[in-house]
Scaffold this motif. Structure first.
Motif, short mmCIF file in Angstrom:
data_model
loop_
_atom_site.label_atom_id
_atom_site.label_comp_id
_atom_site.label_asym_id
_atom_site.label_seq_id
_atom_site.Cartn_x
_atom_site.Cartn_y
_atom_site.Cartn_z
N LEU B 125 0.84 -1.20 0.00
CA LEU B 125 0.00 0.00 0.00
C LEU B 125 0.87 1.25 0.00
O LEU B 125 0.63 2.20 -0.75
CB LEU B 125 -0.91 -0.04 1.23
N ILE B 126 1.91 1.23 0.84
CA ILE B 126 2.77 2.41 0.96
C ILE B 126 3.55 2.66 -0.33
O ILE B 126 3.73 3.79 -0.76
CB ILE B 126 3.70 2.25 2.18
N ASP B 133 9.87 5.27 2.14
CA ASP B 133 10.98 6.11 2.59
C ASP B 133 10.55 7.56 2.81
O ASP B 133 11.29 8.50 2.61
CB ASP B 133 12.14 6.06 1.57
N ASN B 134 9.30 7.72 3.19
CA ASN B 134 8.72 9.05 3.39
C ASN B 134 8.09 9.08 4.78
O ASN B 134 7.43 8.13 5.18
CB ASN B 134 7.64 9.25 2.30
N LEU B 211 11.47 0.69 10.73
CA LEU B 211 12.59 -0.09 10.19
C LEU B 211 12.30 -0.54 8.77
O LEU B 211 13.17 -0.55 7.91
CB LEU B 211 12.83 -1.31 11.09
N THR B 212 11.03 -0.90 8.52
CA THR B 212 10.67 -1.51 7.25
C THR B 212 10.38 -0.49 6.15
O THR B 212 10.68 -0.72 5.00
CB THR B 212 9.45 -2.42 7.45
N PHE B 213 9.79 0.64 6.52
CA PHE B 213 9.32 1.57 5.49
C PHE B 213 10.27 2.74 5.23
O PHE B 213 9.90 3.68 4.53
CB PHE B 213 7.92 2.08 5.84
N SER B 219 16.12 9.54 6.63
CA SER B 219 14.68 9.49 6.89
C SER B 219 14.34 8.58 8.06
O SER B 219 13.18 8.35 8.34
CB SER B 219 13.93 9.06 5.63
N ARG B 220 15.38 8.07 8.77
CA ARG B 220 15.09 7.19 9.89
C ARG B 220 14.55 7.96 11.08
O ARG B 220 14.87 9.12 11.28
CB ARG B 220 16.38 6.49 10.34
N THR B 221 13.77 7.24 11.89
CA THR B 221 13.39 7.81 13.18
C THR B 221 14.40 7.34 14.22
O THR B 221 15.26 6.50 13.94
CB THR B 221 11.98 7.35 13.60
#
Lengths: 304, 275
Positions: B125-126, B133-134, B211-213, B219-221
Motif C-alpha cells: 500500500l505504501i 521512505d517518506n 525499520l521496514t518503510f 529518513s530514519r526515526t
C-alpha cells in the motif's frame, strides 16, 4: 408532558437523527481503519496463498496452501513458534507475580510512595529499542556491569555471555522484558487494588486475621478480574514480540519469535508469500487466543 | 497485628524496586559520559566527564535529523488520530445505536493486532501511494495502532461525562457538531492530554514499521537510528555513542512522565481496567 404522543414522536425523530449523526461522526475513523488495517490485512492473507516475492509483488501466482505446508516443515518456524509461546508464558507469569508484589507495596502507606511510583514508570517510558540496547550493554559478555556485580558477590565464578550464549539468550530476553513491562502490570493491578472495598480489609484487621491470610482469602479473589484483564493484555502483547528480540539477540535461533521470523522471510529473504503465511498464522493464533479469553469470560463485552 | 518487621521490610522492598527500575538508565548515563578505555572500566560514579559521545552523534550522524523526524512523525500521528478519535468517541460514547458494542469490540481487537500481520499488505500500500521512505508513510501506518486505542480510551472518558449537559444542549436545538466542539471538547481536555501523551509515546517508540518503510539514514526515526548504529567494524559496537543517543531520546520522555504521571496512570488504567 402535556402531549405524550407529540413528545414521543419528537423523541423517535431525535433518536433517528442522532443515530445518523453518530454514523457520520464515525465515518472518518471507520474509513481510515479499513484503509490502514482492514485492507493490508486482507492483502497479507491473499499474499500468503501466492508465490509473491519482494521484487515482483504484482506478478504473483496462486499456489494454494504451499506456503503453509512449507512452514509446517520448516524447523526454524517451529522453533519460532515454541520460542514465542515459551517467552509469552514465562514472562507474563513472572510479570504478574512481580507486578502484584509491586502493586501491594505501592498500595501501602509510607513515606516516599510517590517517588517509588515515579521510579516504576521509568522502565515503562523507555523505548523498547533503548532498553534492549541498555541491557545489551549491561549484559555484555566482556565489559558488562552485571557480570562485574555478580562476580563481586561471588554469585558466579566466571563471566557469563548472557544474550550472546545459546543457553542464556532466551533468559536474557525474558529478563529485559520483565524489567520493562512489570511496571505496566503493577500500575494496572494497583488501580484494581484501589477500587476494592476498604471495609473488607478493615473488618479483617479488626478481627485480627493474619495479613497473609487476608491476602489469599480476600485480596486475591477480589482482584481476580483486574488480574485477568492485565494478563490478557500482556499475553496478546507478548505473542507478537519483535523489537526486543530483533535488537537484543538479533533474532538468533534460540530466541527467534514468530514476528521476527515473518519479517525475516518478508524482507531479508524476500519471500513475501512465505512471510505473509507466517504473519497470517500468527494473526490467527492471536485471534484464537483472544476469542479463547473472551469465551473464558475475561473481557466484558459491553466495553463499560 | 502487624509485626515489627512490616515497616523495615516495606522500605527494603521499595528501595530494591527503585534501584532495579532506575539503575539501568543511570548506568546508560554514566556510560554515555565515558570515552576511550574508561568505558570498559566499571565505575559507578564517573571520575572524568566527557561529552564527546554526545557531540559525535550529532556531528558524525544525522542524529539531529532523526530526532526531528521522530518529532514530526509522533506529532503528526497524535494530531490526526486525536482529531478522528474525538469524533468517533462522541458517537461511540454518547449515542446508543445498533451495532455499537460490536464496533467497539472490533476497534479494540484492531489494537491487539500483531503489527507484522499487516506488514506485507502495508508495504504494498505504501509503495502504491508513493510513500516509501517518506515520513508521511510512517504517519499513515502508525494510524493502525494509535487510532484504535485513542478511540477506545476517549470513548471510556466520554461515557463518564454527565448526561444532563448534553440534554440541555439538545433542548436548545444545538447541532451535534456544536455539542461536540462547544460542550464536550472543553470538558475532554484532560482526557485529550492523557490520550495524546500515550499515543505520542507509542509513536515515538515504534520500531517495526519505521525499520521496514524507510531506507535512507536521513529518513530514519530515532529508534531505528539507535538500533542500526554501527562502529568501525561490525563486531565493535560504539557503546558510548549508543548510550549517549539513548539518553538523549529517553530524557524528554522521562521529563514528560514526571510532569504528567497522574494523567498517564489514569489513561493506562482507563484503557485496560475498564475494558
Amino acid at each position: 408532558m402535556s402531549h405524550p404522543s407529540q413528545s414521543s414522536y419528537n423523541k423517535s425523530q431525535l433518536t433517528r437523527s442522532r443515530t445518523r449523526d453518530a454514523w457520520l461522526f464515525l465515518l472518518p475513523t471507520l474509513v481510515v481503519l479499513s484503509l490502514v488495517a482492514g485492507w493490508p490485512l486482507l492483502r497479507t492473507i491473499w499474499f500468503s496463498f501466492t508465490d509473491a516475492s519482494l521484487s515482483s509483488l504484482e506478478a504473483t501466482q496462486f499456489v494454494g496452501i504451499d506456503n503453509f505446508m512449507y512452514l509446517l516443515d520448516d524447523a526454524t518456524w517451529r522453533q519460532s513458534f515454541k520460542n514465542t509461546l515459551f517467552f509469552a508464558v514465562i514472562s507474563v507469569s513472572l510479570e504478574t507475580v512481580l507486578g502484584l508484589l509491586i502493586a501491594l507495596v505501592l498500595n501501602a502507606h509510607f513515606k516516599g510512595r510517590g517517588w517509588l511510583r515515579t521510579a516504576v514508570l521509568i522502565p515503562w517510558a523507555i523505548p523498547t529499542i533503548v532498553s534492549a540496547k541498555m541491557w545489551g550493554w549491561i549484559l555484555h559478555d566482556v565489559y558488562g556491569v552485571l557480570n562485574e556485580i555478580l562476580l563481586f558477590f561471588h554469585i558466579i565464578k566466571e563471566p557469563l555471555a548472557w544474550a550472546a550464549s545459546p543457553d542464556l539468550a532466551m533468559a536474557s530476553v525474558i529478563l529485559v522484558d520483565v524489567w520493562k513491562t512489570t511496571p505496566f502490570m503493577a500500575l494496572l493491578l494497583l488501580a484494581g487494588l484501589q477500587l476494592l472495598p476498604q471495609e473488607c480489609f478493615e473488618a479483617a484487621r479488626v478481627d485480627g486475621i493474619h495479613p497473609l491470610r487476608v491476602f489469599w482469602r480476600v485480596t486475591l479473589p477480589l482482584l481476580k478480574p483486574s488480574i485477568t484483564v492485565a494478563v490478557i493484555f500482556r499475553t496478546l502483547d507478548a505473542l507478537r514480540v519483535f523489537d526486543l528480540i530483533y535488537v537484543l539477540t538479533s533474532g538468533s535461533l534460540e530466541t527467534i519469535s514468530m514476528s521476527v521470523y515473518a519479517r525475516q522471510q518478508l524482507f531479508d529473504f524476500q519471500n513475501v508469500g512465505i512471510g505473509s503465511a507466517a504473519a497470517t498464522l500468527l494473526f490467527f493464533i492471536i485471534s484464537l487466543a483472544t476469542i479463547g479469553f473472551i469465551m473464558a469470560g475475561g473481557l466484558k463485552q459491553d466495553g463499560r | 497485628m502487624r509485626s515489627k518487621l512490616y515497616k523495615p521490610s516495606l522500605y527494603f522492598f521499595s528501595f530494591l524496586i527503585m534501584v532495579v527500575c532506575v539503575f539501568p538508565f543511570y548506568w546508560a548515563i554514566v556510560s554515555s559520559l565515558k570515552t576511550g578505555s574508561d568505558l570498559f572500566k566499571v565505575e559507578f560514579i564517573p571520575n572524568t566527564i566527557a561529552l564527546s559521545n554526545f557531540i559525535e552523534i550529532f556531528k558524525e550522524q544525522p542524529f539531529g535529523r532523526n530526532i526531528l523526524n521522530s518529532v514530526f512523525v509522533a506529532v503528526g500521528t497524535v494530531s490526526i488520530s486525536l482529531l478522528l478519535a474525538v469524533s468517533a468517541a462522541y458517537a461511540l460514547g454518547r449515542v446508543r445505536f445498533r451495532g455499537r458494542s460490536a464496533l467497539l469490540l472490533s476497534i479494540l481487537s484492531i489494537s491487539m493486532f500483531p503489527q507484522v500481520a499487516i506488514l506485507s499488505g502495508m508495504f504494498e500500500l505504501i509503495r502504491t501511494l508513493n510513500l516509501y521512505d517518506n515520513l508521511l508513510g510512517l504517519v499513515f501506518s502508525y494510524m493502525t495502532f494509535t487510532l484504535p486505542f485513542t478511540t477506545w480510551i476517549l470513548t471510556t472518558f466520554m461515557k463518564q461525562l454527565p448526561r444532563e449537559i448534553e440534554e440541555a444542549a439538545i433542548m436548545d436545538g444545538a447541532s451535534t457538531f456544536t455539542i461536540c466542539t462547544k460542550i464536550f471538547l472543553p470538558l475532554l481536555w484532560p482526557a485529550l492530554v492523557t490520550t495524546g501523551l500515550l499515543a505520542f509515546i507509542a509513536a515515538w517508540n515504534e520500531f517495526l514499521y519505521a525499520l521496514t518503510f524507510t531506507v535512507e539514514s536521513q529518513s530514519r526515526t530515532v529508534p531505528v537510528a539507535i538500533a542500526l548504529m554501527t562502529g568501525a567494524s561490525e563486531f565493535e559496537l560504539p557503546w558510548g555513542k549508543i548510550m549517549a543517543a539513548s539518553v538523549v531520546v529517553t530524557l524528554p520522555l522521562i521529563v514528560l512522565v514526571l510532569i504528567f504521571q497522574r494523567q498517564i496512570v489514569s489513561g493506562l488504567t482507563a484503557g485496560a481496567v475498564k475494558g
